[in-house]
Design a protein around this motif. Structure first.
Motif, PDB file in Angstrom:
ATOM      1  N   ASP C  86       0.833  -1.202   0.000  1.00  0.00           N
ATOM      2  CA  ASP C  86       0.000   0.000   0.000  1.00  0.00           C
ATOM      3  C   ASP C  86       0.864   1.246   0.000  1.00  0.00           C
ATOM      4  O   ASP C  86       0.518   2.253  -0.620  1.00  0.00           O
ATOM      5  N   VAL C  87       1.998   1.173   0.708  1.00  0.00           N
ATOM      6  CA  VAL C  87       2.858   2.350   0.804  1.00  0.00           C
ATOM      7  C   VAL C  87       3.412   2.715  -0.573  1.00  0.00           C
ATOM      8  O   VAL C  87       3.409   3.885  -0.970  1.00  0.00           O
ATOM      9  N   VAL C  88       3.846   1.688  -1.336  1.00  0.00           N
ATOM     10  CA  VAL C  88       4.348   1.951  -2.683  1.00  0.00           C
ATOM     11  C   VAL C  88       3.243   2.553  -3.545  1.00  0.00           C
ATOM     12  O   VAL C  88       3.465   3.526  -4.279  1.00  0.00           O
ATOM     13  N   ARG C  89       2.052   2.015  -3.414  1.00  0.00           N
ATOM     14  CA  ARG C  89       0.957   2.524  -4.256  1.00  0.00           C
ATOM     15  C   ARG C  89       0.605   3.971  -3.904  1.00  0.00           C
ATOM     16  O   ARG C  89       0.389   4.799  -4.779  1.00  0.00           O
ATOM     17  N   ILE C  90       0.602   4.262  -2.597  1.00  0.00           N
ATOM     18  CA  ILE C  90       0.314   5.651  -2.206  1.00  0.00           C
ATOM     19  C   ILE C  90       1.412   6.573  -2.754  1.00  0.00           C
ATOM     20  O   ILE C  90       1.130   7.628  -3.337  1.00  0.00           O
ATOM     21  N   ASN C  91       2.660   6.141  -2.590  1.00  0.00           N
ATOM     22  CA  ASN C  91       3.787   6.976  -3.041  1.00  0.00           C
ATOM     23  C   ASN C  91       3.773   7.173  -4.558  1.00  0.00           C
ATOM     24  O   ASN C  91       4.051   8.262  -5.056  1.00  0.00           O
ATOM     25  N   GLY C  95       0.200  13.096  -5.661  1.00  0.00           N
ATOM     26  CA  GLY C  95      -0.135  14.185  -6.572  1.00  0.00           C
ATOM     27  C   GLY C  95      -0.996  13.747  -7.723  1.00  0.00           C
ATOM     28  O   GLY C  95      -1.355  14.553  -8.592  1.00  0.00           O
ATOM     29  N   ILE C  96      -1.330  12.446  -7.800  1.00  0.00           N
ATOM     30  CA  ILE C  96      -2.149  11.950  -8.914  1.00  0.00           C
ATOM     31  C   ILE C  96      -3.562  11.609  -8.444  1.00  0.00           C
ATOM     32  O   ILE C  96      -4.520  12.275  -8.796  1.00  0.00           O
ATOM     33  N   LYS C  97      -3.655  10.572  -7.590  1.00  0.00           N
ATOM     34  CA  LYS C  97      -5.003  10.202  -7.131  1.00  0.00           C
ATOM     35  C   LYS C  97      -4.957   9.451  -5.790  1.00  0.00           C
ATOM     36  O   LYS C  97      -3.942   8.839  -5.449  1.00  0.00           O
ATOM     37  N   PRO C  98      -6.050   9.519  -5.027  1.00  0.00           N
ATOM     38  CA  PRO C  98      -6.127   8.749  -3.774  1.00  0.00           C
ATOM     39  C   PRO C  98      -6.189   7.246  -4.073  1.00  0.00           C
ATOM     40  O   PRO C  98      -6.719   6.864  -5.123  1.00  0.00           O
ATOM     41  N   VAL C  99      -5.638   6.434  -3.195  1.00  0.00           N
ATOM     42  CA  VAL C  99      -5.732   4.988  -3.386  1.00  0.00           C
ATOM     43  C   VAL C  99      -6.414   4.338  -2.182  1.00  0.00           C
ATOM     44  O   VAL C  99      -6.260   4.778  -1.046  1.00  0.00           O
ATOM     45  N   VAL C 100      -7.182   3.291  -2.488  1.00  0.00           N
ATOM     46  CA  VAL C 100      -7.860   2.537  -1.422  1.00  0.00           C
ATOM     47  C   VAL C 100      -6.820   1.623  -0.773  1.00  0.00           C
ATOM     48  O   VAL C 100      -6.070   0.938  -1.464  1.00  0.00           O
ATOM     49  N   ILE C 101      -6.799   1.659   0.541  1.00  0.00           N
ATOM     50  CA  ILE C 101      -5.755   0.887   1.238  1.00  0.00           C
ATOM     51  C   ILE C 101      -6.354  -0.044   2.285  1.00  0.00           C
ATOM     52  O   ILE C 101      -7.522   0.064   2.656  1.00  0.00           O
ATOM     53  N   ASP C 102      -5.536  -0.925   2.746  1.00  0.00           N
ATOM     54  CA  ASP C 102      -5.896  -1.871   3.798  1.00  0.00           C
ATOM     55  C   ASP C 102      -6.239  -1.124   5.083  1.00  0.00           C
ATOM     56  O   ASP C 102      -5.656  -0.080   5.376  1.00  0.00           O
ATOM     57  N   GLU C 103      -7.156  -1.685   5.866  1.00  0.00           N
ATOM     58  CA  GLU C 103      -7.569  -0.950   7.064  1.00  0.00           C
ATOM     59  C   GLU C 103      -6.434  -0.834   8.082  1.00  0.00           C
ATOM     60  O   GLU C 103      -6.372   0.116   8.847  1.00  0.00           O
ATOM     61  N   ASP C 104      -5.519  -1.810   8.100  1.00  0.00           N
ATOM     62  CA  ASP C 104      -4.396  -1.722   9.030  1.00  0.00           C
ATOM     63  C   ASP C 104      -3.475  -0.567   8.676  1.00  0.00           C
ATOM     64  O   ASP C 104      -3.016   0.168   9.548  1.00  0.00           O
ATOM     65  N   VAL C 105      -3.214  -0.402   7.375  1.00  0.00           N
ATOM     66  CA  VAL C 105      -2.362   0.709   6.948  1.00  0.00           C
ATOM     67  C   VAL C 105      -3.063   2.030   7.258  1.00  0.00           C
ATOM     68  O   VAL C 105      -2.438   2.990   7.720  1.00  0.00           O
ATOM     69  N   PHE C 106      -4.376   2.029   7.040  1.00  0.00           N
ATOM     70  CA  PHE C 106      -5.148   3.244   7.320  1.00  0.00           C
ATOM     71  C   PHE C 106      -5.009   3.628   8.792  1.00  0.00           C
ATOM     72  O   PHE C 106      -4.775   4.787   9.131  1.00  0.00           O
ATOM     73  N   GLU C 107      -5.114   2.617   9.639  1.00  0.00           N
ATOM     74  CA  GLU C 107      -5.004   2.849  11.081  1.00  0.00           C
ATOM     75  C   GLU C 107      -3.627   3.413  11.444  1.00  0.00           C
ATOM     76  O   GLU C 107      -3.504   4.333  12.257  1.00  0.00           O
ATOM     77  N   MET C 108      -2.589   2.841  10.828  1.00  0.00           N
ATOM     78  CA  MET C 108      -1.227   3.320  11.097  1.00  0.00           C
ATOM     79  C   MET C 108      -1.085   4.783  10.702  1.00  0.00           C
ATOM     80  O   MET C 108      -0.495   5.582  11.431  1.00  0.00           O
TER      81      MET C 108
END
Lengths: 124, 174, 353
Positions: C86-91, C95-108
């Motif tokens: 998820d971190v790679v995808r967010i990175n 500046g392009i678009k939001p990405v849907v992530i795992d709830e654990d990553v969201f919590e972190m």
């Protein structure tokens, strides 16, 4: 045996068993590292920090009657050879939990695992 | 009983106790625990306690400890003090029980003596041997005293019956 | 009749004794190790049934691997590992678009953002560009120039990390920004593993991921776990020993993850304001109930001045701290005083405040 004898026997047996049960809880545990302390003639002559998986290691300790050989392996320690007549310390075998103790009375050597210094983990 | 007679009997008892005590130091221990012995010498202490009394019992057991240590070359070593403390405590406990708890037979007294002998040694060890965990041995010493006390108690009873049949000894047993 | 009764009683007692001594299943310890998140992770479980412990440990490691994959920042673009992270995808989508992530990553990320505010920006998970500039975790290291720092520091700003609770989305609003969960993920993974073990029914366990430690239960009846705090300047010495029970502990130190540039050592705990390693403290150890919190806080507090750190800890529930300051003072938060056995070398001074 009189009835009172029997009561005494029962009483002693119960006290002994209770002590034994307490012993099982108090003297059996597992650690990441064991701090072994060896005393001869009342003085600390060696302190060793044992960690799991450590190779076999032998030490010569000068006791009152002569040289004893202490062996360590991983977290365990034992008296391998002793010049004492009764050989109790050798027969006792390995100890591996904090507070466990080997005493050789004739040779005046004591080996024990210090509970305070034996750690389960280190942060840093 | 004449003084000479008493002295002779005493010497015999001390010799017997010393012989038994020394014999045991030569035998290998039944359990790998310091201080656990069958306690054959305790048979003699018991007999003397029953036949004479506390003072005589103490004298016999202390002479026994002294002579055994001299024979084994452990006089005034740590082991000597352990035996000494065990012998004193167990003799006192046994004498006390004989005097005040008449409901106990010689077997019960022997058992109490064996257990207190082991505990006495451990108490002395806690002063003499500097390890924080000396009571590691406590449950084993407590439990080991029961069977050894029973065995020596039965043996002592056999001997006591034999002596009671002889008129050359003063018998106090109830 | 009476006599028989007695003999039966004795036999029963002796049998009971035998069962206590020989029959009682000896408590076993099972320890497994795996290399995860750049460190050795060990899980030690205690119990009588080793098969059961083995199963539980396996599941705990699975969970830790899952967290490790989700938070790995260095997977190469286009690989399966990068798609899993998820971190790679967010990175990559900064500046392009939001990405849907795992709830654990969201919590972190939520926790990280919260502590950015609490530390007034001293702690920041969008520190990625700065770490890259220095070359932490990369092959080449270099000391950045003032111009480079100025450019990169504008990209480090937690406020530009947009979290959408409803859609469970994360978005870095500026191109070139990147997340680094190095201060959060290990502890979080340890906490997740502990949860798995507890759910499986393990009552006594210790998880250690390179000094991020969580203990479950007591080690034995009335016997807490003993954890040593490493001396920042002598890896074979200890500052002190803590007794823990159902707690987590983590340390951030200036001696971990260092790089050497032109003969000088730099550590990885960088200030988002200056861009340089923060030098107030040698190490900060946090004790709290949640391993994720302990990990995150140890970094966040390290970045603060000692007094500021103590003030923040005082505001937090069930959180205690041991700080070794740069001038070799040992500061212990009130809740730990008396509970820590200090055994630091003479050069340290213990400041009882």
């Amino acid at each position: 045996m009189t009835k009172t004898d029997q009561k005494l026997l029962l009483g002693l047996l119960i006290i002994g068993l209770l002590a034994l049960a307490g012993h099982r809880f108090y003297f059996q545990s597992q650690t990441q590292s064991n701090q072994v302390i060896i005393k001869a003639k009342g003085e600390v002559v060696q302190t060793l920090t044992l960690r799991a998986g450590e190779p076999l290691q032998r030490l010569t300790i000068e006791g009152k009657k002569g040289q004893a050989i202490v062996e360590t392996k991983g977290l365990k320690v034992r008296m391998l050879e002793a010049p004492c007549p009764d050989q109790i310390c050798v027969q006792q075998g390995w100890i591996d939990s904090p507070r466990q103790t080997i005493i050789c009375v004739p040779n005046e050597i004591v080996i024990y695992i210090d509970a305070e210094a034996s750690l389960d983990g280190i942060t840093g | 009983m004449s003084k000479t007679r008493k002295l002779v009997y005493f010497s015999l008892f001390v010799t017997l106790a010393t012989a038994l005590g020394f014999l045991e130091t030569l035998l290998s221990n039944p359990l790998p625990l310091p201080g656990v012995k069958l306690g054959l010498a305790n048979i003699v202490t018991l007999l003397v306690l029953y036949l004479y009394g506390l003072k005589e019992g103490l004298v016999v057991s202390l002479f026994r400890v002294l002579f055994v240590s001299l024979l084994g070359g452990t006089f005034l070593a740590v082991g000597f003090w352990l035996s000494f403390s065990g012998a004193v405590l167990s003799t006192l406990v046994m004498a006390g029980l004989i005097k005040y708890v008449s409901a106990l037979s010689i077997i019960g007294v022997s058992m109490a003596g064996a257990v207190s002998h082991n505990v006495g040694q451990l108490l002395a060890a806690s002063f003499l041997i500097q390890t924080p965990y000396i009571f590691y041995y406590l449950p084993f010493l407590l439990l080991a005293g029961i069977p050894t006390g029973l065995v020596t108690g039965y043996l002592a009873r056999l001997l006591l019956r034999y002596f009671q049949g002889k008129d050359f000894l003063i018998i106090n047993e109830k | 009749m009476k006599k028989n009764y007695f003999i039966v009683l004795i036999v029963v007692l002796v049998l009971v004794g035998g069962v206590i001594f020989f029959g009682q299943k000896k408590e076993q310890k099972l320890t497994s190790e795996e290399f995860l998140m750049d460190t050795f992770v060990s899980i030690s479980t205690y119990g009588t049934d080793t098969d059961f412990l083995q199963q539980a440990t396996k599941k705990a490691f699975q969970e830790m691997r899952r967290i490790a994959e989700l938070t790995d920042r260095f997977s190469l673009s286009g690989t399966t590992a990068a798609k899993l992270s998820d971190v790679v995808r967010i990175n990559e989508n900064a500046g392009i678009k939001p990405v849907v992530i795992d709830e654990d990553v969201f919590e972190m990320l939520q926790a990280a953002q919260e502590y950015s505010q609490l530390t007034e920006g001293a702690f920041d998970v969008t520190i990625g560009p700065l770490l890259d500039l220095w070359g932490f975790g990369r092959e080449k290291q270099k000391k950045p120039t003032v111009n480079e720092l100025q450019r990169v520091l504008t990209l480090v700003d937690s406020e530009k990390l947009v979290l959408d609770q409803e859609k469970q989305c994360a978005f870095l609003s500026e191109q070139g920004m990147s997340l680094d969960l190095g201060a959060v993920a290990k502890g979080y993974a340890v906490e997740r593993a502990a949860k798995v073990l507890a759910e499986e029914g393990v009552e006594r366990a210790l998880i250690n991921a390179g000094g991020n430690i969580k203990v479950i239960g007591e080690k034995a009846k009335r016997q807490p776990w003993k954890i040593g705090i490493q001396d920042p300047r002598d890896s074979s010495a200890l500052i002190g020993v803590l007794s823990l029970e159902d707690e987590a502990i983590a340390t951030s130190g200036d001696y971990n993850r260092t790089i050497e540039i032109a003969g000088k050592r730099y550590h990885h705990l960088l200030s988002p304001q200056t861009g340089y390693p923060v030098g107030y403290n040698m190490s900060v150890t946090v004790v709290t109930h949640d391993a994720g919190q302990a990990d995150l806080l140890s970094t966040a507090l390290f970045l603060l001045e000692p007094q500021q750190a103590l003030d923040l800890v005082a505001k937090l529930n069930d959180t205690e701290v041991v700080i070794i300051t740069a001038d070799k003072k040992i500061l212990v938060s009130p809740g730990l005083q008396g509970k820590i056995e200090l055994q630091a070398r003479k050069e340290y001074s213990y400041d009882q405040n």
